[in-house]
Write a protein that holds these residues in place. Sequence first.
Motif, PDB file in Angstrom:
ATOM      1  N   LYS A 135       0.837  -1.208   0.000  1.00  0.00           N
ATOM      2  CA  LYS A 135       0.000   0.000   0.000  1.00  0.00           C
ATOM      3  C   LYS A 135       0.869   1.254   0.000  1.00  0.00           C
ATOM      4  O   LYS A 135       0.512   2.274  -0.577  1.00  0.00           O
ATOM      5  N   GLU A 136       2.056   1.129   0.634  1.00  0.00           N
ATOM      6  CA  GLU A 136       3.002   2.243   0.684  1.00  0.00           C
ATOM      7  C   GLU A 136       3.884   2.312  -0.564  1.00  0.00           C
ATOM      8  O   GLU A 136       4.801   3.112  -0.637  1.00  0.00           O
ATOM      9  N   GLY A 137       3.635   1.411  -1.531  1.00  0.00           N
ATOM     10  CA  GLY A 137       4.402   1.422  -2.776  1.00  0.00           C
ATOM     11  C   GLY A 137       5.704   0.649  -2.706  1.00  0.00           C
ATOM     12  O   GLY A 137       6.577   0.834  -3.543  1.00  0.00           O
ATOM     13  N   GLN A 138       5.844  -0.220  -1.718  1.00  0.00           N
ATOM     14  CA  GLN A 138       7.063  -1.022  -1.569  1.00  0.00           C
ATOM     15  C   GLN A 138       6.713  -2.496  -1.744  1.00  0.00           C
ATOM     16  O   GLN A 138       5.575  -2.889  -1.619  1.00  0.00           O
ATOM     17  N   TRP A 139       7.714  -3.303  -2.042  1.00  0.00           N
ATOM     18  CA  TRP A 139       7.583  -4.757  -2.164  1.00  0.00           C
ATOM     19  C   TRP A 139       6.512  -5.163  -3.163  1.00  0.00           C
ATOM     20  O   TRP A 139       5.804  -6.146  -2.971  1.00  0.00           O
ATOM     21  N   GLU A 140       6.384  -4.415  -4.251  1.00  0.00           N
ATOM     22  CA  GLU A 140       5.414  -4.759  -5.293  1.00  0.00           C
ATOM     23  C   GLU A 140       5.789  -6.100  -5.924  1.00  0.00           C
ATOM     24  O   GLU A 140       6.953  -6.359  -6.191  1.00  0.00           O
ATOM     25  N   GLY A 141       4.812  -6.938  -6.164  1.00  0.00           N
ATOM     26  CA  GLY A 141       5.032  -8.219  -6.819  1.00  0.00           C
ATOM     27  C   GLY A 141       5.671  -9.270  -5.931  1.00  0.00           C
ATOM     28  O   GLY A 141       6.003 -10.347  -6.400  1.00  0.00           O
ATOM     29  N   ARG A 142       5.862  -8.979  -4.674  1.00  0.00           N
ATOM     30  CA  ARG A 142       6.454  -9.962  -3.767  1.00  0.00           C
ATOM     31  C   ARG A 142       5.369 -10.696  -2.997  1.00  0.00           C
ATOM     32  O   ARG A 142       4.225 -10.265  -2.950  1.00  0.00           O
ATOM     33  N   LYS A 143       5.775 -11.802  -2.384  1.00  0.00           N
ATOM     34  CA  LYS A 143       4.829 -12.650  -1.669  1.00  0.00           C
ATOM     35  C   LYS A 143       5.257 -12.786  -0.216  1.00  0.00           C
ATOM     36  O   LYS A 143       6.325 -12.329   0.183  1.00  0.00           O
ATOM     37  N   VAL A 144       4.399 -13.453   0.563  1.00  0.00           N
ATOM     38  CA  VAL A 144       4.690 -13.655   1.982  1.00  0.00           C
ATOM     39  C   VAL A 144       5.981 -14.452   2.145  1.00  0.00           C
ATOM     40  O   VAL A 144       6.756 -14.205   3.070  1.00  0.00           O
ATOM     41  N   GLY A 145       6.250 -15.382   1.242  1.00  0.00           N
ATOM     42  CA  GLY A 145       7.487 -16.161   1.304  1.00  0.00           C
ATOM     43  C   GLY A 145       8.723 -15.279   1.215  1.00  0.00           C
ATOM     44  O   GLY A 145       9.730 -15.541   1.888  1.00  0.00           O
ATOM     45  N   ASP A 146       8.655 -14.223   0.392  1.00  0.00           N
ATOM     46  CA  ASP A 146       9.780 -13.286   0.291  1.00  0.00           C
ATOM     47  C   ASP A 146       9.983 -12.538   1.619  1.00  0.00           C
ATOM     48  O   ASP A 146      11.114 -12.315   2.050  1.00  0.00           O
ATOM     49  N   LEU A 147       8.873 -12.161   2.236  1.00  0.00           N
ATOM     50  CA  LEU A 147       8.952 -11.458   3.517  1.00  0.00           C
ATOM     51  C   LEU A 147       9.517 -12.384   4.591  1.00  0.00           C
ATOM     52  O   LEU A 147      10.345 -11.978   5.402  1.00  0.00           O
ATOM     53  N   ARG A 148       9.101 -13.651   4.571  1.00  0.00           N
ATOM     54  CA  ARG A 148       9.630 -14.624   5.526  1.00  0.00           C
ATOM     55  C   ARG A 148      11.140 -14.788   5.352  1.00  0.00           C
ATOM     56  O   ARG A 148      11.885 -14.858   6.323  1.00  0.00           O
ATOM     57  N   ALA A 149      11.582 -14.848   4.090  1.00  0.00           N
ATOM     58  CA  ALA A 149      13.018 -14.999   3.817  1.00  0.00           C
ATOM     59  C   ALA A 149      13.795 -13.790   4.335  1.00  0.00           C
ATOM     60  O   ALA A 149      14.894 -13.935   4.898  1.00  0.00           O
ATOM     61  N   ALA A 150      13.229 -12.590   4.162  1.00  0.00           N
ATOM     62  CA  ALA A 150      13.897 -11.378   4.644  1.00  0.00           C
ATOM     63  C   ALA A 150      13.989 -11.383   6.168  1.00  0.00           C
ATOM     64  O   ALA A 150      15.032 -11.043   6.739  1.00  0.00           O
ATOM     65  N   LEU A 151      12.908 -11.797   6.844  1.00  0.00           N
ATOM     66  CA  LEU A 151      12.925 -11.856   8.304  1.00  0.00           C
ATOM     67  C   LEU A 151      13.921 -12.903   8.796  1.00  0.00           C
ATOM     68  O   LEU A 151      14.605 -12.709   9.798  1.00  0.00           O
ATOM     69  N   GLU A 152      13.993 -14.014   8.074  1.00  0.00           N
ATOM     70  CA  GLU A 152      14.959 -15.076   8.414  1.00  0.00           C
ATOM     71  C   GLU A 152      16.382 -14.540   8.316  1.00  0.00           C
ATOM     72  O   GLU A 152      17.206 -14.781   9.196  1.00  0.00           O
ATOM     73  N   ALA A 153      16.663 -13.803   7.235  1.00  0.00           N
ATOM     74  CA  ALA A 153      18.014 -13.241   7.041  1.00  0.00           C
ATOM     75  C   ALA A 153      18.360 -12.247   8.139  1.00  0.00           C
ATOM     76  O   ALA A 153      19.517 -12.139   8.540  1.00  0.00           O
ATOM     77  N   LEU A 154      17.360 -11.531   8.642  1.00  0.00           N
ATOM     78  CA  LEU A 154      17.588 -10.533   9.687  1.00  0.00           C
ATOM     79  C   LEU A 154      17.510 -11.141  11.094  1.00  0.00           C
ATOM     80  O   LEU A 154      17.656 -10.417  12.078  1.00  0.00           O
ATOM     81  N   GLU A 155      17.239 -12.456  11.162  1.00  0.00           N
ATOM     82  CA  GLU A 155      17.107 -13.176  12.430  1.00  0.00           C
ATOM     83  C   GLU A 155      16.002 -12.589  13.304  1.00  0.00           C
ATOM     84  O   GLU A 155      16.121 -12.518  14.530  1.00  0.00           O
ATOM     85  N   ILE A 156      14.909 -12.175  12.635  1.00  0.00           N
ATOM     86  CA  ILE A 156      13.738 -11.677  13.362  1.00  0.00           C
ATOM     87  C   ILE A 156      12.779 -12.857  13.522  1.00  0.00           C
ATOM     88  O   ILE A 156      12.390 -13.479  12.536  1.00  0.00           O
ATOM     89  N   PRO A 157      12.404 -13.211  14.767  1.00  0.00           N
ATOM     90  CA  PRO A 157      11.563 -14.384  14.989  1.00  0.00           C
ATOM     91  C   PRO A 157      10.191 -14.242  14.340  1.00  0.00           C
ATOM     92  O   PRO A 157       9.533 -13.211  14.466  1.00  0.00           O
ATOM     93  N   HIS A 158       9.779 -15.293  13.650  1.00  0.00           N
ATOM     94  CA  HIS A 158       8.445 -15.372  13.067  1.00  0.00           C
ATOM     95  C   HIS A 158       8.020 -16.824  13.127  1.00  0.00           C
ATOM     96  O   HIS A 158       8.855 -17.718  13.228  1.00  0.00           O
ATOM     97  N   ASP A 159       6.711 -17.047  13.092  1.00  0.00           N
ATOM     98  CA  ASP A 159       6.190 -18.386  13.338  1.00  0.00           C
ATOM     99  C   ASP A 159       4.968 -18.621  12.468  1.00  0.00           C
ATOM    100  O   ASP A 159       4.249 -17.680  12.125  1.00  0.00           O
ATOM    101  N   ARG A 160       4.723 -19.890  12.122  1.00  0.00           N
ATOM    102  CA  ARG A 160       3.560 -20.216  11.291  1.00  0.00           C
ATOM    103  C   ARG A 160       2.280 -20.382  12.108  1.00  0.00           C
ATOM    104  O   ARG A 160       1.209 -20.538  11.552  1.00  0.00           O
ATOM    105  N   ARG A 161       2.373 -20.341  13.434  1.00  0.00           N
ATOM    106  CA  ARG A 161       1.193 -20.563  14.263  1.00  0.00           C
ATOM    107  C   ARG A 161       0.780 -19.300  15.028  1.00  0.00           C
ATOM    108  O   ARG A 161       0.259 -19.384  16.133  1.00  0.00           O
TER     109      ARG A 161
END
Length: 196
Positions: A135-161
């Motif tokens: 909505k802010e004009g960023q990450w166009e054409g990307r998916k949740v998987g791309d966001l998960r990969a970015a969080l993984e690279a930054l070692e930010i905890p995220h979970d599927r549950r």
Amino acid sequence: MSRLARPADRIATGSVVVARRLAARAAAWCARGRRDDLTGWKAVLGIIVRLVLLLFGAYLLARLVRALPALMWLFSTAWTVAAWRAGRPAAEKAEEPPAEAAPALNPEAVRTLLLEVMGDAPAVHLRTVLAHLQKEGQWEGRKVGDLRAALEALEIPHDRRVKVAGVPTWGVRRRDLEAPSPAEGQEASPTASTAA
């Protein structure tokens, strides 16, 4: 004959993929009926009710098709299209242009953004974060998987549950974001060892 073998193979492979996806979604939906606050048979009652609902839905669908056989054309066409898309060969997928590489992200800026999107809630789904970014004009054409990969690279905890409004899926929790990051922990450990 080889000209027809390729499309037939693609539809057959795609049918297996679609069937597995549907079975996985049905199983996940049934599993979400389990109550963690109860024990014994009461805890699994939600799973049983959802399974009965799925079976009843399949029975109603079969009765509907028997009453209106023309619907089979619609269902078989929809299945064939879904199977065709799912059975796309790996070579075709590789030919797609790769998404642009994500710019280097600052872990603290990402944590701040996640907390901002979260608001007062204890957690937020990644699809909500992605929708906010797009909505802010960023990450166009990307998916949740791309966001998960970015969080993984930054070692930010995220979970599927992560549950938000009773729906569990990929997300982040406030308590995980407010905990010190692994990078901060590593920086703090030398000073602690020097003090000792």
